[in-house]
Motif scaffolding. Structure first.
Motif, mmCIF file in Angstrom:
data_model
loop_
_atom_site.group_PDB
_atom_site.id
_atom_site.type_symbol
_atom_site.label_atom_id
_atom_site.label_comp_id
_atom_site.label_asym_id
_atom_site.label_seq_id
_atom_site.Cartn_x
_atom_site.Cartn_y
_atom_site.Cartn_z
ATOM 1 N N ALA A 79 0.841 -1.204 0.000
ATOM 2 C CA ALA A 79 0.000 0.000 0.000
ATOM 3 C C ALA A 79 0.875 1.253 0.000
ATOM 4 O O ALA A 79 0.546 2.244 -0.658
ATOM 5 C CB ALA A 79 -0.940 -0.004 1.195
ATOM 6 N N ALA A 80 1.997 1.213 0.721
ATOM 7 C CA ALA A 80 2.914 2.360 0.741
ATOM 8 C C ALA A 80 3.462 2.622 -0.661
ATOM 9 O O ALA A 80 3.588 3.775 -1.073
ATOM 10 C CB ALA A 80 4.047 2.107 1.733
ATOM 11 N N LYS A 81 3.762 1.566 -1.400
ATOM 12 C CA LYS A 81 4.234 1.736 -2.782
ATOM 13 C C LYS A 81 3.163 2.392 -3.642
ATOM 14 O O LYS A 81 3.462 3.225 -4.503
ATOM 15 C CB LYS A 81 4.639 0.381 -3.370
ATOM 16 C CG LYS A 81 5.893 -0.193 -2.745
ATOM 17 C CD LYS A 81 6.182 -1.578 -3.299
ATOM 18 C CE LYS A 81 7.338 -2.227 -2.551
ATOM 19 N NZ LYS A 81 7.577 -3.604 -3.002
ATOM 20 N N ARG A 82 1.901 2.039 -3.388
ATOM 21 C CA ARG A 82 0.809 2.660 -4.140
ATOM 22 C C ARG A 82 0.649 4.134 -3.759
ATOM 23 O O ARG A 82 0.301 4.962 -4.599
ATOM 24 C CB ARG A 82 -0.484 1.879 -3.949
ATOM 25 C CG ARG A 82 -0.446 0.506 -4.617
ATOM 26 C CD ARG A 82 -1.791 -0.169 -4.697
ATOM 27 N NE ARG A 82 -2.453 -0.375 -3.424
ATOM 28 C CZ ARG A 82 -2.349 -1.470 -2.669
ATOM 29 N NH1 ARG A 82 -1.610 -2.485 -3.066
ATOM 30 N NH2 ARG A 82 -3.003 -1.563 -1.524
ATOM 31 N N VAL A 83 0.915 4.463 -2.486
ATOM 32 C CA VAL A 83 0.883 5.868 -2.060
ATOM 33 C C VAL A 83 1.946 6.650 -2.825
ATOM 34 O O VAL A 83 1.686 7.750 -3.331
ATOM 35 C CB VAL A 83 1.098 6.006 -0.531
ATOM 36 C CG1 VAL A 83 1.309 7.467 -0.140
ATOM 37 C CG2 VAL A 83 -0.058 5.415 0.247
ATOM 38 N N ILE A 84 3.152 6.088 -2.928
ATOM 39 C CA ILE A 84 4.237 6.746 -3.647
ATOM 40 C C ILE A 84 3.839 6.981 -5.104
ATOM 41 O O ILE A 84 4.030 8.072 -5.644
ATOM 42 C CB ILE A 84 5.539 5.922 -3.536
ATOM 43 C CG1 ILE A 84 6.069 5.985 -2.097
ATOM 44 C CG2 ILE A 84 6.594 6.430 -4.535
ATOM 45 C CD1 ILE A 84 7.221 5.050 -1.808
ATOM 46 N N ALA A 85 3.275 5.959 -5.744
ATOM 47 C CA ALA A 85 2.870 6.079 -7.151
ATOM 48 C C ALA A 85 1.753 7.107 -7.320
ATOM 49 O O ALA A 85 1.786 7.930 -8.244
ATOM 50 C CB ALA A 85 2.441 4.719 -7.693
ATOM 51 N N PHE A 86 0.757 7.073 -6.430
ATOM 52 C CA PHE A 86 -0.355 8.018 -6.523
ATOM 53 C C PHE A 86 0.140 9.442 -6.308
ATOM 54 O O PHE A 86 -0.224 10.360 -7.054
ATOM 55 C CB PHE A 86 -1.444 7.659 -5.505
ATOM 56 C CG PHE A 86 -2.623 8.588 -5.541
ATOM 57 C CD1 PHE A 86 -3.501 8.588 -6.614
ATOM 58 C CD2 PHE A 86 -2.863 9.470 -4.500
ATOM 59 C CE1 PHE A 86 -4.596 9.449 -6.653
ATOM 60 C CE2 PHE A 86 -3.948 10.332 -4.527
ATOM 61 C CZ PHE A 86 -4.815 10.317 -5.609
ATOM 62 N N ALA A 87 0.979 9.636 -5.296
ATOM 63 C CA ALA A 87 1.521 10.969 -5.028
ATOM 64 C C ALA A 87 2.332 11.463 -6.220
ATOM 65 O O ALA A 87 2.227 12.634 -6.604
ATOM 66 C CB ALA A 87 2.370 10.955 -3.758
ATOM 67 N N ALA A 88 3.126 10.585 -6.823
ATOM 68 C CA ALA A 88 3.923 10.969 -7.991
ATOM 69 C C ALA A 88 3.027 11.410 -9.143
ATOM 70 O O ALA A 88 3.350 12.366 -9.860
ATOM 71 C CB ALA A 88 4.831 9.819 -8.410
ATOM 72 N N SER A 89 1.882 10.743 -9.293
ATOM 73 C CA SER A 89 0.953 11.119 -10.364
ATOM 74 C C SER A 89 0.364 12.506 -10.133
ATOM 75 O O SER A 89 -0.137 13.133 -11.056
ATOM 76 C CB SER A 89 -0.173 10.084 -10.500
ATOM 77 O OG SER A 89 -1.139 10.231 -9.472
ATOM 78 N N LYS A 90 0.423 12.971 -8.882
ATOM 79 C CA LYS A 90 -0.078 14.299 -8.523
ATOM 80 C C LYS A 90 1.060 15.313 -8.369
ATOM 81 O O LYS A 90 0.854 16.426 -7.904
ATOM 82 C CB LYS A 90 -0.855 14.232 -7.193
ATOM 83 C CG LYS A 90 -2.054 13.321 -7.218
ATOM 84 C CD LYS A 90 -3.183 13.969 -7.949
ATOM 85 C CE LYS A 90 -4.459 13.157 -7.787
ATOM 86 N NZ LYS A 90 -5.560 13.755 -8.518
#
Length: 90
Positions: free
Chosen positions: A42-53
């Protein structure tokens, strides 16, 4: 304030929008923000989502081991305790 809640607030998203970006439920996000352990996947998905923003994060920042820099107030780390004002505004 919990690190994940600060990250979400800095991204300007609701719990529902954040959950959609992470591929989990709004309830999961609420639980993580209250301190439930965030799994590494889930932390990896947070990193990816934040990067997309447009926000760059590290695992250390997500888990509160490194301070968050940039937009908004600093997030207290174990070596940087929260001030009375930060706690009151929490």
């Amino acid at each position: 304030m919990h690190t994940l809640k600060t990250i979400r607030a800095r991204l300007g998203t609701t719990q529902k929008e954040f959950a959609s970006g992470l591929g989990c439920s709004q309830g999961n996000v609420a639980n993580y923000e209250r301190g439930q352990a965030l799994p590494p996947e889930a932390a990896k998905r947070v990193i990816a989502f934040a990067a997309s923003k447009g926000m760059q994060l590290t695992m250390g920042q997500i888990y509160g081991l490194e301070p968050l820099h940039g937009q908004g107030p600093e997030v207290p780390t174990p070596t940087q305790p929260a001030t009375h004002q930060e706690v009151a505004n929490g």
